[in-house]
Scaffold this motif. Sequence first.
Motif, PDB file in Angstrom:
ATOM      1  N   GLU A 211      11.330  19.047  -0.388  1.00 48.04           N
ATOM      2  CA  GLU A 211      10.036  19.693  -0.174  1.00 48.04           C
ATOM      3  C   GLU A 211       9.052  19.475  -1.318  1.00 48.04           C
ATOM      4  O   GLU A 211       7.852  19.685  -1.157  1.00 48.04           O
ATOM      5  CB  GLU A 211      10.238  21.197   0.033  1.00 48.04           C
ATOM      6  N   LYS A 212       9.541  19.032  -2.466  1.00 50.27           N
ATOM      7  CA  LYS A 212       8.653  18.878  -3.623  1.00 50.27           C
ATOM      8  C   LYS A 212       8.016  17.506  -3.736  1.00 50.27           C
ATOM      9  O   LYS A 212       7.232  17.271  -4.654  1.00 50.27           O
ATOM     10  CB  LYS A 212       9.427  19.197  -4.911  1.00 50.27           C
ATOM     11  N   GLY A 213       8.343  16.578  -2.868  1.00 51.76           N
ATOM     12  CA  GLY A 213       7.739  15.266  -3.022  1.00 51.76           C
ATOM     13  C   GLY A 213       8.103  14.304  -1.922  1.00 51.76           C
ATOM     14  O   GLY A 213       9.020  14.548  -1.126  1.00 51.76           O
ATOM     15  N   PRO A 214       7.392  13.176  -1.857  1.00 59.92           N
ATOM     16  CA  PRO A 214       7.613  12.161  -0.825  1.00 59.92           C
ATOM     17  C   PRO A 214       9.032  11.617  -0.830  1.00 59.92           C
ATOM     18  O   PRO A 214       9.716  11.610  -1.850  1.00 59.92           O
ATOM     19  CB  PRO A 214       6.613  11.063  -1.201  1.00 59.92           C
ATOM     20  N   ILE A 215       9.455  11.143   0.326  1.00 63.50           N
ATOM     21  CA  ILE A 215      10.718  10.425   0.458  1.00 63.50           C
ATOM     22  C   ILE A 215      10.394   8.938   0.406  1.00 63.50           C
ATOM     23  O   ILE A 215       9.632   8.427   1.221  1.00 63.50           O
ATOM     24  CB  ILE A 215      11.425  10.785   1.778  1.00 63.50           C
ATOM     25  N   PHE A 216      10.989   8.226  -0.552  1.00 65.00           N
ATOM     26  CA  PHE A 216      10.670   6.820  -0.757  1.00 65.00           C
ATOM     27  C   PHE A 216      11.615   5.867  -0.048  1.00 65.00           C
ATOM     28  O   PHE A 216      11.246   4.740   0.249  1.00 65.00           O
ATOM     29  CB  PHE A 216      10.668   6.487  -2.254  1.00 65.00           C
ATOM     30  N   ALA A 217      12.849   6.286   0.182  1.00 64.12           N
ATOM     31  CA  ALA A 217      13.837   5.377   0.767  1.00 64.12           C
ATOM     32  C   ALA A 217      14.815   6.138   1.641  1.00 64.12           C
ATOM     33  O   ALA A 217      15.174   7.283   1.336  1.00 64.12           O
ATOM     34  CB  ALA A 217      14.588   4.629  -0.331  1.00 64.12           C
ATOM     35  N   THR A 218      15.239   5.509   2.735  1.00 65.86           N
ATOM     36  CA  THR A 218      16.299   6.026   3.601  1.00 65.86           C
ATOM     37  C   THR A 218      17.288   4.883   3.826  1.00 65.86           C
ATOM     38  O   THR A 218      16.884   3.770   4.152  1.00 65.86           O
ATOM     39  CB  THR A 218      15.739   6.511   4.945  1.00 65.86           C
ATOM     40  N   ARG A 219      18.589   5.151   3.675  1.00 66.94           N
ATOM     41  CA  ARG A 219      19.608   4.116   3.819  1.00 66.94           C
ATOM     42  C   ARG A 219      20.845   4.693   4.509  1.00 66.94           C
ATOM     43  O   ARG A 219      21.489   5.602   3.982  1.00 66.94           O
ATOM     44  CB  ARG A 219      20.035   3.556   2.453  1.00 66.94           C
ATOM     45  N   PHE A 220      21.179   4.156   5.687  1.00 70.63           N
ATOM     46  CA  PHE A 220      22.421   4.530   6.346  1.00 70.63           C
ATOM     47  C   PHE A 220      23.590   3.787   5.696  1.00 70.63           C
ATOM     48  O   PHE A 220      23.457   2.635   5.270  1.00 70.63           O
ATOM     49  CB  PHE A 220      22.382   4.163   7.830  1.00 70.63           C
ATOM     50  N   SER A 221      24.740   4.454   5.625  1.00 73.70           N
ATOM     51  CA  SER A 221      25.950   3.767   5.187  1.00 73.70           C
ATOM     52  C   SER A 221      26.375   2.791   6.275  1.00 73.70           C
ATOM     53  O   SER A 221      25.899   2.848   7.416  1.00 73.70           O
ATOM     54  CB  SER A 221      27.067   4.762   4.896  1.00 73.70           C
ATOM     55  N   ARG A 222      27.294   1.897   5.931  1.00 77.31           N
ATOM     56  CA  ARG A 222      27.700   0.850   6.858  1.00 77.31           C
ATOM     57  C   ARG A 222      28.269   1.422   8.155  1.00 77.31           C
ATOM     58  O   ARG A 222      28.015   0.913   9.243  1.00 77.31           O
ATOM     59  CB  ARG A 222      28.727  -0.060   6.177  1.00 77.31           C
ATOM     60  N   SER A 223      29.004   2.504   8.048  1.00 76.66           N
ATOM     61  CA  SER A 223      29.598   3.113   9.239  1.00 76.66           C
ATOM     62  C   SER A 223      28.614   3.973  10.024  1.00 76.66           C
ATOM     63  O   SER A 223      28.853   4.294  11.180  1.00 76.66           O
ATOM     64  CB  SER A 223      30.798   3.973   8.831  1.00 76.66           C
ATOM     65  N   GLY A 224      27.513   4.352   9.395  1.00 80.29           N
ATOM     66  CA  GLY A 224      26.544   5.231  10.030  1.00 80.29           C
ATOM     67  C   GLY A 224      26.877   6.703   9.893  1.00 80.29           C
ATOM     68  O   GLY A 224      26.158   7.563  10.403  1.00 80.29           O
ATOM     69  N   ARG A 225      27.961   7.005   9.154  1.00 79.11           N
ATOM     70  CA  ARG A 225      28.346   8.410   8.981  1.00 79.11           C
ATOM     71  C   ARG A 225      27.402   9.130   8.029  1.00 79.11           C
ATOM     72  O   ARG A 225      27.087  10.304   8.210  1.00 79.11           O
ATOM     73  CB  ARG A 225      29.774   8.499   8.463  1.00 79.11           C
ATOM     74  N   TRP A 226      26.971   8.418   6.992  1.00 85.05           N
ATOM     75  CA  TRP A 226      26.146   9.034   5.954  1.00 85.05           C
ATOM     76  C   TRP A 226      24.734   8.422   5.932  1.00 85.05           C
ATOM     77  O   TRP A 226      24.543   7.269   6.299  1.00 85.05           O
ATOM     78  CB  TRP A 226      26.771   8.849   4.574  1.00 85.05           C
ATOM     79  N   LEU A 227      23.813   9.225   5.454  1.00 82.72           N
ATOM     80  CA  LEU A 227      22.436   8.763   5.233  1.00 82.72           C
ATOM     81  C   LEU A 227      22.018   9.153   3.829  1.00 82.72           C
ATOM     82  O   LEU A 227      22.201  10.311   3.415  1.00 82.72           O
ATOM     83  CB  LEU A 227      21.475   9.380   6.252  1.00 82.72           C
TER      84      LEU A 227
ATOM     85  N   GLY B  32      11.380   7.829   6.538  1.00 88.54           N
ATOM     86  CA  GLY B  32      10.949   8.451   5.294  1.00 88.54           C
ATOM     87  C   GLY B  32       9.438   8.500   5.229  1.00 88.54           C
ATOM     88  O   GLY B  32       8.761   7.579   5.680  1.00 88.54           O
ATOM     89  N   SER B  33       8.901   9.581   4.636  1.00 85.65           N
ATOM     90  CA  SER B  33       7.460   9.776   4.665  1.00 85.65           C
ATOM     91  C   SER B  33       6.961  10.490   3.423  1.00 85.65           C
ATOM     92  O   SER B  33       7.714  11.169   2.725  1.00 85.65           O
ATOM     93  CB  SER B  33       7.075  10.588   5.910  1.00 85.65           C
ATOM     94  N   TYR B  34       5.660  10.333   3.166  1.00 81.76           N
ATOM     95  CA  TYR B  34       5.008  11.036   2.062  1.00 81.76           C
ATOM     96  C   TYR B  34       4.942  12.546   2.294  1.00 81.76           C
ATOM     97  O   TYR B  34       4.718  13.301   1.360  1.00 81.76           O
ATOM     98  CB  TYR B  34       3.583  10.509   1.884  1.00 81.76           C
TER      99      TYR B  34
END
Length: 597
Positions: free
Chosen positions: A335-351, A312-314
């Motif tokens: 596109e309108k603003g920074p990404i503050f957090a990224t979290r994978f689900s336990r299985s890795g299927r979702w982000l 994740g980035s500004y």
Amino acid sequence: MAGPMKITADEVNCLIHAYFEDSGFQHSAFVLRAEGRLEQSPHYGKHIPRGELVELLCKALLYCEVEAHWRGNVMTANCKSKFSLLEKHVCSPDPSLPVAVAYNPLLPFMGNDQPGQQPLPQSLQPLQPQRNGSVGINGANESNGIAGPSSKRKANPSATDGAPREKRARTLPLTDDSMDLDSVVSSSEIKQVDPMVSSSASSGHTELKKSHKAKQPSGSSDDQQDNAVSLLKGHKTEVFVCAWNPARKSTLASGSRDTVVHLWNVPEARPASSSIPPKIGPPMTLSYPSQSEQGDLTSLDWTRDGSLLAIGSYDAILRVCTASGELYFSHTQHEKGPIFATRFSRSGRWLLTASLDGTACVWDISAKRLHRQFQCHKDCCLDVDWLTEDMFASCGADGKIQIMSIENSTTPKTLMGHTTEVNQIKCSPSRTRIASCSDDRTARIWNIEDVVFSRPANDEVIVLSGHTNTVSTIAWCPVTAEGEHELLATSSFDGTSRLWDSVTGQCLRMFQDHKRHVYALAFSPDARFFATGGGDGWLHVYDVKARQKRWSWYAGSEKPGIFEIDWQQSGNINRMALALESNQVGVVDVTRVPLLQ
């Protein structure tokens, strides 16, 4: 005789521009530089010392105090009102004090001390030059918990017209009991005078002395630190985030302000007889040129199998890379603003991703596409966490916590109680409760069993009160003994961290070892210890059961901040990774610290 003083708007603009750059407000600095045409100014190329504007404002406060207290009467001698940049000073005597002998506070400045004259109060002592050429006030320390220019930043959720703006680090004044400045390390170097320290508040505090090397705390030694800590050099700017690969134990990811991610190969172990830290080779560099002026990295998150890394980035671009450093996919949905957090689900299927645009996005990793975007918050979505494989929670600048289902666009539950923005949320190891922390100086614990397990609703909220400034970080103790309550730790911009009983809400212990903001907080996976890192450059490790400090390490006086801690334990491995303001990554081999065995 000196000529008349002259202050031009151009000089003021240059000072403010330097302050913006020191504080990390790059967008504001750019706008001022453009609108003020500073590049055409004869002052633009001049060197302005770091914190110069702050120092000048502090000198102005000192002048205001002398101007207000020049009469040697009882009112001014016993005045307890603090001076402020924005409020008019009104003298208020301390009724508990006896009538004092009148004194003239200007006499020491004029070299006219007289027998029987009351000494000049410490708050009016002349400014003392420090070793680094800056100016400090006797007894006043920038390490009082107020953020310095190196504060780790997040975007302003109250940005207007959809344009992202930097959010300043909190500068609320601290109460006397929120920090023990009398026990401050006497050899710390003052880099700048803190604008939030009233000049009269310094009286009675230990004077900071000049020294090249900081005094080590009780329970630590240079030998232990040299043997236990390795510093990895490779980044060119401040390192904001770091994360161990959960499967490939020797791989460490770190991200810096210039949007560069390094993948380090850190040996898993070294011979017990060796006193020399292992030599770690150059990292693999993942460099993605930012498309905006701000490219600060805000989040690194690995899948449980260690195959993918979300970044994740500004610059508002989501990037997902493989463990070998190849770009798996990227997207500009936020596109309108920074990404503050990224979290994978336990299985890795979702982000999951959280952004300044107020939305949380769920990404289908195998399909490399957006699954659904949720408009969770009015202004800004600051953090997200998974509750189950198909349910998550988000928090935002509107003070709300939203619980969402990835297959349903309606909100299953909204948690309300915080009076201002919620900085972080964490689901408990039992998956039955959520902990949150906020700028309203509280942390809260919410019951979510009705949503996750379809049990009867329990809307009782545990409010954890006691911090005197923004509560910035929370962490659940990862292991709970049978029959005992789950523990929670919090850290704050008031310079303290606290250990709580999450069921009763009782504060089990408050730790006051930091002298500036506490940025980082992490439990050891075996739950024996938790560590904190702050803007003062100190790493402190506490024993959870004994509730005592066991060991400390100092990052140095130059750019000292510790922004993130990631603790890794597996087999014989027991170590911490530190994201450092000094452009380095620290690796602490806990097995080499006798006090932590």
